[in-house]
Write a protein that holds these residues in place. Structure first.
Motif, PDB file in Angstrom:
ATOM      1  N   MET A  89       0.856  -1.207   0.000  1.00  0.00           N
ATOM      2  CA  MET A  89       0.000   0.000   0.000  1.00  0.00           C
ATOM      3  C   MET A  89       0.888   1.252   0.000  1.00  0.00           C
ATOM      4  N   SER A  90       0.514   2.222  -0.792  1.00  0.00           N
ATOM      5  CA  SER A  90       1.372   3.414  -0.806  1.00  0.00           C
ATOM      6  C   SER A  90       1.095   4.269   0.439  1.00  0.00           C
ATOM      7  N   LYS A  91       2.121   4.889   0.897  1.00  0.00           N
ATOM      8  CA  LYS A  91       2.013   5.700   2.110  1.00  0.00           C
ATOM      9  C   LYS A  91       1.920   7.165   1.698  1.00  0.00           C
ATOM     10  N   ILE A  92       0.844   7.828   2.137  1.00  0.00           N
ATOM     11  CA  ILE A  92       0.631   9.231   1.775  1.00  0.00           C
ATOM     12  C   ILE A  92       1.851  10.073   2.127  1.00  0.00           C
ATOM     13  N   PHE A  93       2.421   9.767   3.285  1.00  0.00           N
ATOM     14  CA  PHE A  93       3.548  10.567   3.764  1.00  0.00           C
ATOM     15  C   PHE A  93       4.756  10.460   2.822  1.00  0.00           C
ATOM     16  N   VAL A  94       5.044   9.233   2.404  1.00  0.00           N
ATOM     17  CA  VAL A  94       6.197   9.018   1.524  1.00  0.00           C
ATOM     18  C   VAL A  94       5.921   9.638   0.153  1.00  0.00           C
ATOM     19  N   ASP A  95       4.688   9.470  -0.351  1.00  0.00           N
ATOM     20  CA  ASP A  95       4.320  10.097  -1.633  1.00  0.00           C
ATOM     21  C   ASP A  95       4.530  11.608  -1.562  1.00  0.00           C
ATOM     22  N   ALA A  96       4.082  12.205  -0.444  1.00  0.00           N
ATOM     23  CA  ALA A  96       4.203  13.664  -0.302  1.00  0.00           C
ATOM     24  C   ALA A  96       5.671  14.088  -0.283  1.00  0.00           C
ATOM     25  N   CYS A  97       6.535  13.276   0.320  1.00  0.00           N
ATOM     26  CA  CYS A  97       7.973  13.598   0.352  1.00  0.00           C
ATOM     27  C   CYS A  97       8.562  13.645  -1.054  1.00  0.00           C
ATOM     28  N   PHE A  98       7.979  12.864  -1.970  1.00  0.00           N
ATOM     29  CA  PHE A  98       8.486  12.839  -3.352  1.00  0.00           C
ATOM     30  C   PHE A  98       7.682  13.776  -4.261  1.00  0.00           C
ATOM     31  N   GLY A  99       6.794  14.600  -3.671  1.00  0.00           N
ATOM     32  CA  GLY A  99       6.054  15.590  -4.450  1.00  0.00           C
ATOM     33  C   GLY A  99       4.907  15.027  -5.268  1.00  0.00           C
ATOM     34  N   LYS A 100       4.467  13.786  -4.934  1.00  0.00           N
ATOM     35  CA  LYS A 100       3.329  13.206  -5.669  1.00  0.00           C
ATOM     36  C   LYS A 100       2.010  13.770  -5.145  1.00  0.00           C
ATOM     37  N   GLU A 101       0.964  13.687  -5.959  1.00  0.00           N
ATOM     38  CA  GLU A 101      -0.388  14.098  -5.545  1.00  0.00           C
ATOM     39  C   GLU A 101      -0.842  13.226  -4.372  1.00  0.00           C
ATOM     40  N   THR A 102      -1.409  13.823  -3.336  1.00  0.00           N
ATOM     41  CA  THR A 102      -1.954  13.040  -2.213  1.00  0.00           C
ATOM     42  C   THR A 102      -3.352  13.576  -1.899  1.00  0.00           C
ATOM     43  N   PRO A 103      -4.230  12.765  -1.278  1.00  0.00           N
ATOM     44  CA  PRO A 103      -5.601  13.226  -1.020  1.00  0.00           C
ATOM     45  C   PRO A 103      -5.684  14.392  -0.026  1.00  0.00           C
ATOM     46  N   TYR A 104      -4.659  14.557   0.780  1.00  0.00           N
ATOM     47  CA  TYR A 104      -4.563  15.708   1.691  1.00  0.00           C
ATOM     48  C   TYR A 104      -3.090  15.848   2.061  1.00  0.00           C
ATOM     49  N   THR A 105      -2.746  16.942   2.719  1.00  0.00           N
ATOM     50  CA  THR A 105      -1.348  17.168   3.089  1.00  0.00           C
ATOM     51  C   THR A 105      -1.065  16.456   4.411  1.00  0.00           C
ATOM     52  N   PRO A 106      -0.115  15.530   4.423  1.00  0.00           N
ATOM     53  CA  PRO A 106       0.134  14.800   5.668  1.00  0.00           C
ATOM     54  C   PRO A 106       0.763  15.673   6.761  1.00  0.00           C
ATOM     55  N   VAL A 107       0.661  15.179   7.985  1.00  0.00           N
ATOM     56  CA  VAL A 107       1.143  15.951   9.145  1.00  0.00           C
ATOM     57  C   VAL A 107       1.715  15.014  10.212  1.00  0.00           C
ATOM     58  N   TRP A 108       2.787  15.451  10.867  1.00  0.00           N
ATOM     59  CA  TRP A 108       3.258  14.828  12.107  1.00  0.00           C
ATOM     60  C   TRP A 108       3.831  15.939  12.961  1.00  0.00           C
ATOM     61  N   MET A 109       4.208  15.616  14.183  1.00  0.00           N
ATOM     62  CA  MET A 109       4.724  16.662  15.076  1.00  0.00           C
ATOM     63  C   MET A 109       6.067  16.238  15.654  1.00  0.00           C
ATOM     64  N   MET A 110       7.030  17.147  15.620  1.00  0.00           N
ATOM     65  CA  MET A 110       8.294  16.821  16.283  1.00  0.00           C
ATOM     66  C   MET A 110       8.039  16.639  17.769  1.00  0.00           C
ATOM     67  N   ARG A 111       8.675  15.633  18.371  1.00  0.00           N
ATOM     68  CA  ARG A 111       8.491  15.247  19.777  1.00  0.00           C
ATOM     69  C   ARG A 111       7.060  14.777  20.070  1.00  0.00           C
ATOM     70  N   GLN A 112       6.411  14.184  19.032  1.00  0.00           N
ATOM     71  CA  GLN A 112       5.008  13.781  19.223  1.00  0.00           C
ATOM     72  C   GLN A 112       4.846  12.634  20.216  1.00  0.00           C
ATOM     73  N   ALA A 113       5.910  11.819  20.397  1.00  0.00           N
ATOM     74  CA  ALA A 113       5.844  10.724  21.369  1.00  0.00           C
ATOM     75  C   ALA A 113       6.530  11.196  22.634  1.00  0.00           C
ATOM     76  N   GLY A 114       5.789  11.863  23.488  1.00  0.00           N
ATOM     77  CA  GLY A 114       6.466  12.443  24.643  1.00  0.00           C
ATOM     78  C   GLY A 114       5.549  12.802  25.788  1.00  0.00           C
ATOM     79  N   ARG A 115       6.075  13.705  26.622  1.00  0.00           N
ATOM     80  CA  ARG A 115       5.489  13.913  27.947  1.00  0.00           C
ATOM     81  C   ARG A 115       4.116  14.566  27.988  1.00  0.00           C
ATOM     82  N   TYR A 116       3.604  15.137  26.861  1.00  0.00           N
ATOM     83  CA  TYR A 116       2.255  15.715  26.907  1.00  0.00           C
ATOM     84  C   TYR A 116       1.199  14.605  26.907  1.00  0.00           C
ATOM     85  N   LEU A 117       1.604  13.366  26.591  1.00  0.00           N
ATOM     86  CA  LEU A 117       0.636  12.249  26.555  1.00  0.00           C
ATOM     87  C   LEU A 117       0.642  11.484  27.882  1.00  0.00           C
TER      88      LEU A 117
END
Ligand code: CP3
Length: 343
Positions: A1-29
């Motif tokens: 299965m293609s990964k939206i995130f990887v497609d977006a890194c290569f400038g391919k069309e994606t159904p929406y703009t992917p998102v992640w957060m630096m330090r997302q796995a951390g103390r706010y959770l």
């Protein structure tokens, strides 16, 4: 299965703009704090593949990001080169035996010897890949040699960087020897992360702004490019994200064989787009403190969408999320990025 995130890194069309957060796995959770408490200290959590896998996956399930980032730390490299890393509560990382001389450097393990000691990281990656949904990407990472060297030379976080800058101007050969040795370890470390299963590489140069612009290429960027060249020659299908924090004066001089340039929050996105938008996909760059307010978050997400036009962009914060951000606000950020960019 293609990964939206990887497609977006290569400038391919994606159904929406992917998102992640630096330090997302951390103390706010709260779920992270629970696992962290069971593990004891932070380094024990990094050394335990089962628990590190669990906290890596938490933000994917809880806040709905499009990519997971491996749970580890950039400082496991100098630790496994033979420096003695400690995380002191309330103070951050500390090495009790900073590098002061060439003899200190020569005592450290290099290349394959150091990279092959990080088996707990590679085991964590394999576990994550078994459990992560096929449409989500796993980001592996490392610190830029310069950022790692600042800790190895100063022994801890610093405001002035005076010890490593003294070396930069009075004994540049020694600093280059340190940077070259770290670069060799990092190349093999990232190769092993890729072999273990990561989908994307991010190189963090968190302390890029400590170097004056005319010296930035010589002491940091060229080593990051060397790592990227090494990986690209072997794994062209693995996108590379470069994140040098706080270097607007260097934007005109950015070069290298990688896909994504991470824009920090102090650099206007419109400026980054003008200088780099044709050559690289841009990642970023909401001021992380906007997460304290849902209104301020929405305003920024809409502005970023207007500037980037939903193209050649990956949403992210312009640096790490802080521990006292309400989880609900982090979820709001992710949902807003998806809402404004949906085609
Ligand atoms: O989701 C993720 O991004 C988690 C993985 C991750 C961590 N550190 C976990 C961590 C990543 C990608 C890092 C990178 C890292 N580590 C950087 C570069 C990124 C940046 O934010 O600029 C740097 C400079 C470090 C070094 C480091 N590690 C410091 C300065 C500190 C102490 C700061 C603090 O907030 O306490 C750490 C500890 C650390 N690394 C924590 C986490 C979740 C907090 C430790 C804890 O749980 O108490």
């Amino acid at each position: 299965m293609s990964k939206i995130f990887v497609d977006a890194c290569f400038g391919k069309e994606t159904p929406y703009t992917p998102v992640w957060m630096m330090r997302q796995a951390g103390r706010y959770l709260p779920q992270y704090m629970e696992v962290r408490a069971q593990a004891g200290d932070f380094l024990s959590l990094c050394h335990d593949p089962k628990k590190a896998c669990e906290v890596t996956l938490q933000p994917v399930d809880i806040v709905g990001v499009d990519a997971a980032i491996l749970f580890s730390d950039i400082l496991v490299i100098p630790d496994e080169m033979g420096m003695d890393l400690e995380f002191i509560k309330g103070e951050g990382p500390k090495f009790n035996d900073p590098i002061k001389s060439e003899a200190d450097l020569n005592r450290l393990l290099g290349g394959e010897e150091a990279a092959s000691r990080l088996t707990y990281v590679y085991d964590t990656i394999k576990l994550i890949k078994e459990q992560l949904a096929d449409d989500k990407a796993l980001i592996g990472f490392c610190g830029a040699p310069w950022t790692l060297a600042t800790y190895m030379i100063e022994g801890e976080g610093t405001k002035t960087y005076n010890i490593c800058k003294k070396m930069m101007y009075s004994d540049p050969e020694l600093l280059h020897k340190i940077l070259a040795k770290v670069t060799e370890v990092v190349k093999l470390y990232m190769q092993k992360q890729i072999e273990a299963g990561i989908d994307v590489v991010q190189i963090f140069d968190s302390w890029a702004a400590a170097i004056e612009p005319s010296k930035y290429d010589e002491f940091s960027w060229k080593y990051m490019v060397e790592i990227a060249d090494y990986l690209k020659a072997k794994y062209p299908h693995i996108p590379i994200i470069m994140f040098p924090k706080g270097i607007p004066a260097f934007l005109d001089k950015v070069y290298g064989n990688f896909e994504v340039f991470g824009v920090d929050w102090s650099t206007p996105m419109a400026l980054a787009r003008e200088k780099l938008g044709e050559k690289y996909i841009l990642q970023g760059n909401m001021e992380p403190c906007r997460l304290y307010s849902k209104e301020a978050t929405t305003e920024c997400v809409e502005t970023l969408q207007n500037i980037m036009g939903g193209k050649r962009h990956i949403f992210n914060l312009g640096h790490g999320i802080l521990p006292d951000v309400p989880v609900e606000n982090a979820k709001h950020f992710i949902a807003e990025c998806h809402r404004v960019s949906k085609k």
